[in-house]
Design a protein around this motif. Structure first.
Motif, PDB file in Angstrom:
ATOM      1  N   HIS A 124      21.976  44.677 -15.642  1.00  0.00           N
ATOM      2  CA  HIS A 124      22.110  43.430 -14.892  1.00  0.00           C
ATOM      3  C   HIS A 124      23.560  42.959 -14.945  1.00  0.00           C
ATOM      4  CE1 HIS A 124      17.834  43.689 -15.816  1.00  0.00           C
ATOM      5  NE2 HIS A 124      17.618  42.892 -14.780  1.00  0.00           N
ATOM      6  N   VAL A 125      24.258  43.146 -13.825  1.00  0.00           N
ATOM      7  CA  VAL A 125      25.662  42.719 -13.726  1.00  0.00           C
ATOM      8  C   VAL A 125      25.695  41.479 -12.836  1.00  0.00           C
ATOM      9  CG1 VAL A 125      27.995  43.373 -13.037  1.00  0.00           C
ATOM     10  CG2 VAL A 125      26.445  45.098 -14.001  1.00  0.00           C
ATOM     11  N   ILE A 126      26.195  40.385 -13.386  1.00  0.00           N
ATOM     12  CA  ILE A 126      26.174  39.108 -12.668  1.00  0.00           C
ATOM     13  C   ILE A 126      27.565  38.504 -12.619  1.00  0.00           C
ATOM     14  CG2 ILE A 126      23.767  38.591 -13.186  1.00  0.00           C
ATOM     15  CD1 ILE A 126      24.652  36.959 -15.526  1.00  0.00           C
ATOM     16  N   ASP A 127      27.731  37.535 -11.725  1.00  0.00           N
ATOM     17  CA  ASP A 127      29.019  36.869 -11.582  1.00  0.00           C
ATOM     18  C   ASP A 127      29.345  36.088 -12.862  1.00  0.00           C
ATOM     19  OD1 ASP A 127      31.168  36.124  -9.490  1.00  0.00           O
ATOM     20  OD2 ASP A 127      30.611  34.204 -10.403  1.00  0.00           O
ATOM     21  N   LEU A 128      30.555  36.250 -13.345  1.00  0.00           N
ATOM     22  CA  LEU A 128      30.951  35.659 -14.617  1.00  0.00           C
ATOM     23  C   LEU A 128      30.923  34.139 -14.578  1.00  0.00           C
ATOM     24  CD1 LEU A 128      31.960  36.471 -17.455  1.00  0.00           C
ATOM     25  CD2 LEU A 128      34.292  36.296 -16.586  1.00  0.00           C
ATOM     26  N   SER A 129      31.226  33.558 -13.417  1.00  0.00           N
ATOM     27  CA  SER A 129      31.307  32.102 -13.323  1.00  0.00           C
ATOM     28  C   SER A 129      29.928  31.433 -13.378  1.00  0.00           C
ATOM     29  CB  SER A 129      32.020  31.701 -12.028  1.00  0.00           C
ATOM     30  OG  SER A 129      31.283  32.159 -10.905  1.00  0.00           O
ATOM     31  N   SER A 130      28.846  32.223 -13.233  1.00  0.00           N
ATOM     32  CA  SER A 130      27.503  31.635 -13.160  1.00  0.00           C
ATOM     33  C   SER A 130      26.806  31.552 -14.511  1.00  0.00           C
ATOM     34  CB  SER A 130      26.625  32.456 -12.207  1.00  0.00           C
ATOM     35  OG  SER A 130      26.417  33.761 -12.722  1.00  0.00           O
ATOM     36  N   ILE A 131      27.484  31.994 -15.561  1.00  0.00           N
ATOM     37  CA  ILE A 131      26.836  31.995 -16.878  1.00  0.00           C
ATOM     38  C   ILE A 131      27.710  31.300 -17.897  1.00  0.00           C
ATOM     39  CG2 ILE A 131      25.590  34.142 -16.437  1.00  0.00           C
ATOM     40  CD1 ILE A 131      27.674  35.539 -18.232  1.00  0.00           C
ATOM     41  N   ASP A 132      27.086  30.972 -19.011  1.00  0.00           N
ATOM     42  CA  ASP A 132      27.773  30.376 -20.156  1.00  0.00           C
ATOM     43  C   ASP A 132      27.788  31.413 -21.268  1.00  0.00           C
ATOM     44  OD1 ASP A 132      28.791  28.933 -22.199  1.00  0.00           O
ATOM     45  OD2 ASP A 132      27.200  27.410 -22.255  1.00  0.00           O
ATOM     46  N   LEU A 133      28.975  32.005 -21.526  1.00  0.00           N
ATOM     47  CA  LEU A 133      29.080  33.066 -22.529  1.00  0.00           C
ATOM     48  C   LEU A 133      28.972  32.537 -23.950  1.00  0.00           C
ATOM     49  CD1 LEU A 133      31.830  35.384 -21.040  1.00  0.00           C
ATOM     50  CD2 LEU A 133      29.372  35.595 -20.915  1.00  0.00           C
ATOM     51  N   ASN A 134      28.918  31.194 -24.089  1.00  0.00           N
ATOM     52  CA  ASN A 134      28.756  30.628 -25.430  1.00  0.00           C
ATOM     53  C   ASN A 134      27.305  30.665 -25.898  1.00  0.00           C
ATOM     54  OD1 ASN A 134      31.474  29.947 -25.850  1.00  0.00           O
ATOM     55  ND2 ASN A 134      31.240  28.132 -24.552  1.00  0.00           N
ATOM     56  N   ILE A 135      26.381  30.999 -24.974  1.00  0.00           N
ATOM     57  CA  ILE A 135      24.973  31.130 -25.370  1.00  0.00           C
ATOM     58  C   ILE A 135      24.818  32.425 -26.159  1.00  0.00           C
ATOM     59  CG2 ILE A 135      22.607  31.423 -24.564  1.00  0.00           C
ATOM     60  CD1 ILE A 135      23.336  29.796 -22.121  1.00  0.00           C
ATOM     61  N   PRO A 136      24.415  32.334 -27.453  1.00  0.00           N
ATOM     62  CA  PRO A 136      24.326  33.555 -28.261  1.00  0.00           C
ATOM     63  C   PRO A 136      23.083  34.364 -27.923  1.00  0.00           C
ATOM     64  CG  PRO A 136      23.586  31.670 -29.537  1.00  0.00           C
ATOM     65  CD  PRO A 136      24.068  31.131 -28.210  1.00  0.00           C
ATOM     66  N   VAL A 137      23.221  35.680 -27.961  1.00  0.00           N
ATOM     67  CA  VAL A 137      22.088  36.584 -27.799  1.00  0.00           C
ATOM     68  C   VAL A 137      21.834  37.210 -29.157  1.00  0.00           C
ATOM     69  CG1 VAL A 137      21.176  38.600 -26.606  1.00  0.00           C
ATOM     70  CG2 VAL A 137      22.681  37.018 -25.392  1.00  0.00           C
ATOM     71  N   SER A 138      20.738  36.789 -29.811  1.00  0.00           N
ATOM     72  CA  SER A 138      20.514  37.177 -31.206  1.00  0.00           C
ATOM     73  C   SER A 138      19.718  38.467 -31.350  1.00  0.00           C
ATOM     74  CB  SER A 138      19.782  36.044 -31.944  1.00  0.00           C
ATOM     75  OG  SER A 138      18.547  35.771 -31.325  1.00  0.00           O
ATOM     76  N   ALA A 139      19.124  38.957 -30.261  1.00  0.00           N
ATOM     77  CA  ALA A 139      18.300  40.159 -30.351  1.00  0.00           C
ATOM     78  C   ALA A 139      19.165  41.373 -30.708  1.00  0.00           C
ATOM     79  CB  ALA A 139      17.568  40.397 -29.031  1.00  0.00           C
ATOM     80  N   LYS A 140      18.794  42.063 -31.793  1.00  0.00           N
ATOM     81  CA  LYS A 140      19.566  43.225 -32.233  1.00  0.00           C
ATOM     82  C   LYS A 140      19.196  44.450 -31.411  1.00  0.00           C
ATOM     83  CE  LYS A 140      20.146  41.694 -37.015  1.00  0.00           C
ATOM     84  NZ  LYS A 140      19.912  42.026 -38.441  1.00  0.00           N
ATOM     85  N   LYS A 141      20.221  45.280 -31.103  1.00  0.00           N
ATOM     86  CA  LYS A 141      19.977  46.505 -30.355  1.00  0.00           C
ATOM     87  C   LYS A 141      20.158  47.750 -31.223  1.00  0.00           C
ATOM     88  CE  LYS A 141      21.265  44.639 -25.841  1.00  0.00           C
ATOM     89  NZ  LYS A 141      22.113  44.809 -24.641  1.00  0.00           N
ATOM     90  N   ILE A 142      20.665  47.546 -32.455  1.00  0.00           N
ATOM     91  CA  ILE A 142      20.921  48.656 -33.354  1.00  0.00           C
ATOM     92  C   ILE A 142      19.808  48.737 -34.382  1.00  0.00           C
ATOM     93  CG2 ILE A 142      22.567  49.673 -34.966  1.00  0.00           C
ATOM     94  CD1 ILE A 142      23.559  49.465 -32.089  1.00  0.00           C
ATOM     95  N   CYS A 143      19.351  49.951 -34.682  1.00  0.00           N
ATOM     96  CA  CYS A 143      18.278  50.177 -35.643  1.00  0.00           C
ATOM     97  C   CYS A 143      18.770  49.873 -37.055  1.00  0.00           C
ATOM     98  CB  CYS A 143      17.797  51.625 -35.542  1.00  0.00           C
ATOM     99  SG  CYS A 143      16.477  52.028 -36.705  1.00  0.00           S
ATOM    100  N   ASN A 144      17.966  49.159 -37.834  1.00  0.00           N
ATOM    101  CA  ASN A 144      18.336  48.859 -39.222  1.00  0.00           C
ATOM    102  C   ASN A 144      18.332  50.105 -40.099  1.00  0.00           C
ATOM    103  OD1 ASN A 144      18.637  46.099 -38.790  1.00  0.00           O
ATOM    104  ND2 ASN A 144      16.458  45.691 -39.140  1.00  0.00           N
ATOM    105  N   LEU A 145      17.409  51.042 -39.801  1.00  0.00           N
ATOM    106  CA  LEU A 145      17.316  52.266 -40.603  1.00  0.00           C
ATOM    107  C   LEU A 145      18.357  53.307 -40.196  1.00  0.00           C
ATOM    108  CD1 LEU A 145      13.413  52.653 -40.698  1.00  0.00           C
ATOM    109  CD2 LEU A 145      14.900  51.676 -42.450  1.00  0.00           C
TER     110      LEU A 145
END
Length: 549
Positions: free
Chosen positions: A48-69
């Motif tokens: 999903h590639v969206i226009d940069l001006s339409s979002i707030d990059l200060n909103i944190p995304v906490s979901a991890k994408k890397i495996c803990n193991l």
């Protein structure tokens, strides 16, 4: 958004190029050149590639994408047997015997429409709402404590004033008593003094007389006088003896208490009771690949009747609060009340309303209910935590029915009118769906549609007023939904309750006259869908039926 928005891949190459787009999957800002490169790779086509001006990059995304193991591996698989996400390296070790280990692309398909997404959003909303209510409750408690302190301080001062008045009264009484005693004894002593003076003066006169005769009188005169004075002296002796015996040494003393103690003005007590704000967590439903099949109600079995308070003969609607209290509206000018039954069986209290109530609904996840007042063209909010009246809101039409979604209230009434309000009572929208009066209204949150019950009609409408289907039914009676989305509606003249699928296609009789149904009216399930409550016997009783799955 950050003030310096540079392309992240270019920045890694020590280049400062302004970014114009943002990939939410890569979590990187991209310049126009990198956007083109990004689009050419097959692996990135679903990103999903969206226009940069339409979002707030200060909103944190906490979901991890890397495996803990396996820190060098991405989490890109989902095990339906364990209900967890994993990486490619986890599968041979941890999920070798699992039947369904799905790629993320398959597992997450249509996830925005899944029960998991809905439940997570609902639970976050419910948690935020509960925390806000709890924060308001704590602030309210602080303010109440502050006000209570002022009131109690005033009460203590009043007790002190009463005690000081009592002390003043005691002092005044003692002073009065002292004065009275002093006057009493002064009077007695002064009278004694007068009598003493009288006898004393008489004796002094006789003494002078004898002294005079001694110096100047004859022996005959002295002899004669002495014999006369003997009787006078004896009489004086008697008087003196009386006066001496009746005279007392009188003193007045004050016996002051050495240890005067006032142990208590009064007593302070603490009242600790459960917080009015309550939170009951909803069990997460899993996404569509993990959804457990909801059981179907097979039949109902008559349990009992709610023991109603005497005089209830015009019941119209009912609802159940989050803490399992049954609310009953009594459509009576002589008894316009909302009745409350604890644990859905025992009378607890009643709320006097300004006019007869008709419909009632409990707001989702809140300690609030709303009652319709048709004669006043208004709705009345009720605080179900302490069973008190809150705000009354004018809706400006004769309103009978009421239902609620997650954040909306829907009020129905005369001439097919439905008004949409927020949960504070602000009117947002008007929907016209016909000409018949709406006596019962039910909102289906899942399909975003209404079930409207008017005389001899049960109709389904979309939120914009579009008719989905219409069905001929018997008279006017209540309507409710089970967990599977099936509609249950009463037949007033046929004395039965039927179940219909949400699309209106399949219909079957679930309860009839042999089961005790006699001209039913309002009805609802309890919170865990194990019991059905039915206003029955021409609005004079409430029957309870157990659900059998």
């Amino acid at each position: 958004m950050a003030t310096a928005s540079f392309c992240d891949p270019c920045t890694k190459a020590n280049l400062s190029v302004s970014a114009t787009r943002y990939c939410s999957d890569c979590e990187e800002r991209l310049c126009p050149a990198c956007v083109e490169s990004h689009a050419r790779f097959k692996a990135f086509t679903s990103h999903h590639v969206i226009d940069l001006s339409s979002i707030d990059l200060n909103i944190p995304v906490s979901a991890k994408k890397i495996c803990n193991l396996h820190p060098d591996m991405l989490l890109d698989y989902y095990c339906t047997d364990h209900g967890i996400v994993c990486c490619r390296a986890c599968i041979p070790k941890e999920h070798r015997k699992c039947e369904k280990v799905l790629p993320f692309e398959h597992a997450s398909k249509h996830v925005k429409k899944s029960a998991l997404f809905t439940d997570v959003m609902q639970d976050i909303y419910q948690l935020i709402t509960t925390l806000k209510n709890l924060q308001d409750n704590r602030e309210s408690n602080l303010q109440r404590l502050s006000k209570t302190k002022s009131v109690i301080t005033k009460q203590i001062s009043e007790v002190k004033s009463r005690l000081l008045k009592q002390i003043d009264d005691l002092e005044r009484d003692l002073q009065t008593e002292l004065t009275s005693l002093q006057r009493k004894h002064e009077t007695e002593i002064n009278m004694q003094k007068e009598e003493i003076t009288k006898v004393l003066n008489s004796l002094k006169t006789k003494q002078k007389e004898i002294d005079f005769l001694k110096n100047h009188g004859s022996n005959n005169q002295i002899f004669h006088a002495l014999h006369q004075h003997v009787s006078i002296i004896k009489s004086a002796e008697v008087n003196v003896q009386k006066m001496v015996s009746s005279s007392h040494e009188i003193d007045i003393a004050f016996d002051a208490k050495k240890d005067i103690r006032i142990d208590l003005f009064g007593q302070l007590s603490e009242t600790v009771k459960p917080c009015q704000v309550q939170y009951k967590s909803k069990k997460f439903q899993q996404a569509q690949i993990m959804t457990e099949k909801i059981k179907r109600i097979v039949k109902f079995e008559k349990d009992t009747e709610v023991k109603l308070k005497a005089g209830l003969v015009s019941l119209t609607d009912l609802a159940i609060t989050v803490d399992n209290k049954l609310l009953l509206t009594n459509w009576s000018s002589s008894d316009p009340k909302l009745y409350v039954y604890r644990d859905c069986k025992d009378y607890e209290t009643e709320i006097i309303l300004s006019s007869p109530p008709f419909g009632v609904v409990v707001l989702h996840g809140k300690d609030r209910a709303v009652v319709t007042l048709p004669f006043e063209e208004s709705i009345q909010f009720i605080n179900t935590a302490n069973m008190t009246k809150d705000d009354k809101v004018k809706v400006s039409f004769t309103c009978y029915s009421i239902t609620a979604g997650r954040d909306r209230i829907y009020v129905g009434g005369n001439d097919g009118t439905i008004k949409v309000l927020d949960t504070n009572g602000t009117i947002l929208k008007l929907i016209k769906q016909g000409s018949g009066d709406i006596y019962f209204l039910l909102y289906d949150d899942c399909h975003e549609q209404f079930f409207v019950r008017s005389y001899n009609k049960l109709q389904c409408f979309k939120l914009d007023g579009t008719l989905v289907y219409s069905k001929d039914v018997s008279g006017t009676a209540g309507v409710t939904l089970d967990r599977k989305g099936n509609i249950y509606y009463g037949g007033y003249n046929t004395s039965n309750i039927q179940r219909m699928s949400s699309d209106g296609e399949n219909c079957e009789e679930m309860l009839k006259k042999d089961d005790g149904i006699d001209r039913p009216y309002g009805m609802c399930f309890n919170n865990d869908f194990t019991t059905l409550f039915v206003i029955n016997n021409v609005s004079t009783s409430v029957f309870v039926y157990n659900c059998r799955y």
